[in-house]
Design a protein around this motif. Structure first.
Motif, short mmCIF file in Angstrom:
data_model
loop_
_atom_site.label_atom_id
_atom_site.label_comp_id
_atom_site.label_asym_id
_atom_site.label_seq_id
_atom_site.Cartn_x
_atom_site.Cartn_y
_atom_site.Cartn_z
N ASP A 107 0.87 -1.16 0.00
CA ASP A 107 0.00 0.00 0.00
C ASP A 107 0.92 1.23 0.00
O ASP A 107 1.30 1.75 1.05
CB ASP A 107 -0.90 -0.03 1.25
CG ASP A 107 -1.91 1.11 1.24
OD1 ASP A 107 -1.71 2.08 0.49
OD2 ASP A 107 -2.89 1.03 2.00
N GLN A 109 0.49 4.26 -1.01
CA GLN A 109 -0.11 5.51 -0.52
C GLN A 109 0.06 5.63 1.00
O GLN A 109 0.41 6.67 1.52
CB GLN A 109 -1.59 5.56 -0.91
CG GLN A 109 -2.31 6.80 -0.43
CD GLN A 109 -1.69 8.11 -0.94
OE1 GLN A 109 -1.69 8.38 -2.14
NE2 GLN A 109 -1.12 8.91 -0.02
N LYS A 139 1.05 -0.13 -11.85
CA LYS A 139 0.49 -0.01 -10.49
C LYS A 139 0.75 1.39 -9.94
O LYS A 139 -0.16 2.04 -9.40
CB LYS A 139 1.11 -1.06 -9.56
CG LYS A 139 0.68 -0.89 -8.10
CD LYS A 139 1.56 -1.68 -7.15
CE LYS A 139 1.47 -1.18 -5.73
NZ LYS A 139 0.44 -1.75 -4.92
N ASP A 143 -2.44 3.83 -9.27
CA ASP A 143 -2.73 4.12 -7.86
C ASP A 143 -2.87 5.62 -7.60
O ASP A 143 -3.21 6.04 -6.50
CB ASP A 143 -1.61 3.58 -6.94
CG ASP A 143 -1.78 2.10 -6.63
OD1 ASP A 143 -2.77 1.51 -7.12
OD2 ASP A 143 -0.93 1.54 -5.92
#
Ligand code: SAM
Length: 292
Positions: A107, A109, A139, A143
């Protein structure tokens, strides 16, 4: 200043000290030429306000160059065997953190929120594992991370496809996917001799600078990319035939596809690789009602 990790002798020493054996399945080709690393870092235009995300630090060759020029480096490494080595080689640098994780499962972020909250600008810089370059780049782009862009090493052929211009043999759905989000430019070709072990492919460094907005505005991104992929279905076919063969239910919708092409001012006999991204957007808007 410490001796560069990336020199052939220091790399050899580190590998011998830890009895490290390369895993081909993880795309482990380490850089052993400091000048190439300096140039990669130059292309990323880092400052003391920049945070860097690195994928695959290996034994830290690129990581240390980044640490010297950026405020902070966060590096994702999948191979547990490299963690004690990195703890050793990167011990002089207090602004590096290594995360033991597969970048494709991470993850990112959340990691940015936790570890790069105090930087003004974020760049991704990496010598990517070649077996997963495209999934990693896609990705990081899809994202929608708050990054300025990426400077990454990858196979020369893939770099050429990402930075291709309409009407060339390299231009395809990967080009559109990357250029939808970024301005793409191949900035350097890199010979096989600067890696250990030597890879079987030639390499290049690509710089992807994120656009403020996607290159075109479309009603439905998934459908836009469906149209793009269908248009490149078989390269020798015309756009009309490709859309009929590769859009779901396309065979029964010849009239509608012809009308959409006409409304978008695209000759049905053209081939997908001649369409600009703007033309793909126009076409997908015209087709959307028929196929949604
Ligand atoms: N940065 C180092 C250099 O330039 O010498 C090593 C680059 S090497 C081409 C790729 C690195 O990515 C290896 O350290 C490998 O273990 C790591 N790696 C491979 N797959 C990965 C993944 N899915 N997530 C994170 N790291 C990965």
């Amino acid at each position: 200043m410490y001796k560069d990790i990336a020199t052939p002798t220091r790399t050899k020493e580190i590998l011998a000290k830890y009895g490290f054996s390369f895993k081909k399945s993880l795309g482990q080709n380490f850089l052993i030429e400091p000048n190439i690393l300096h140039r990669i870092v130059d292309f990323a235009q880092l400052s003391e306000r920049t945070g860097v995300i690195e994928i695959g630090p290996g034994i830290g060759a690129l990581t240390e160059q980044l640490a010297r020029r950026a405020k902070k480096v966060v590096a994702f490494e999948i191979d547990q065997r490299l963690l004690p080595i990195l703890a050793d080689t990167l011990s002089p640098y207090s602004n590096v953190s290594v995360i033991h994780q597969d970048i494709l499962k991470a993850d990112v972020q959340q990691v940015i929120s936790e570890q790069l909250a105090d930087v003004e600008d974020i760049m991704v810089v990496a010598n990517l594992p070649y077996y997963v370059t495209t999934p990693i780049i896609m990705k990081l782009l899809t994202d929608r991370l708050p990054i300025r862009g990426m400077v990454v090493m990858l196979q020369k052929e893939v770099a050429e496809r990402m930075a291709a211009k309409p009407g060339t043999k390299d231009y395809g759905s990967l080009t559109i996917a990357v250029q939808y989000y970024t301005h793409a430019e191949t900035v350097m070709h890199v010979p096989r001799t600067v890696f250990v072990p030597k890879p079987n492919v030639d390499s290049a460094v690509i710089r992807l600078l994120k656009r403020e907005q996607p290159a075109v505005a479309v009603s439905n991104e998934d459908f836009f990319f469906t149209v793009v992929r269908a248009s490149f279905g078989q390269r020798r076919k015309t756009i009309l035939n490709n859309l009929m063969s590769h859009l779901p239910g396309g065979k029964q919708k010849k009239d509608e596809i012809e009308k959409a092409l006409q409304a978008a001012h695209i000759d049905p006999k053209r081939r997908g690789e001649t369409l600009t991204i703007a033309e793909f957007a126009l076409l997908s808007e015209r087709l959307y009602d028929t196929f949604s």
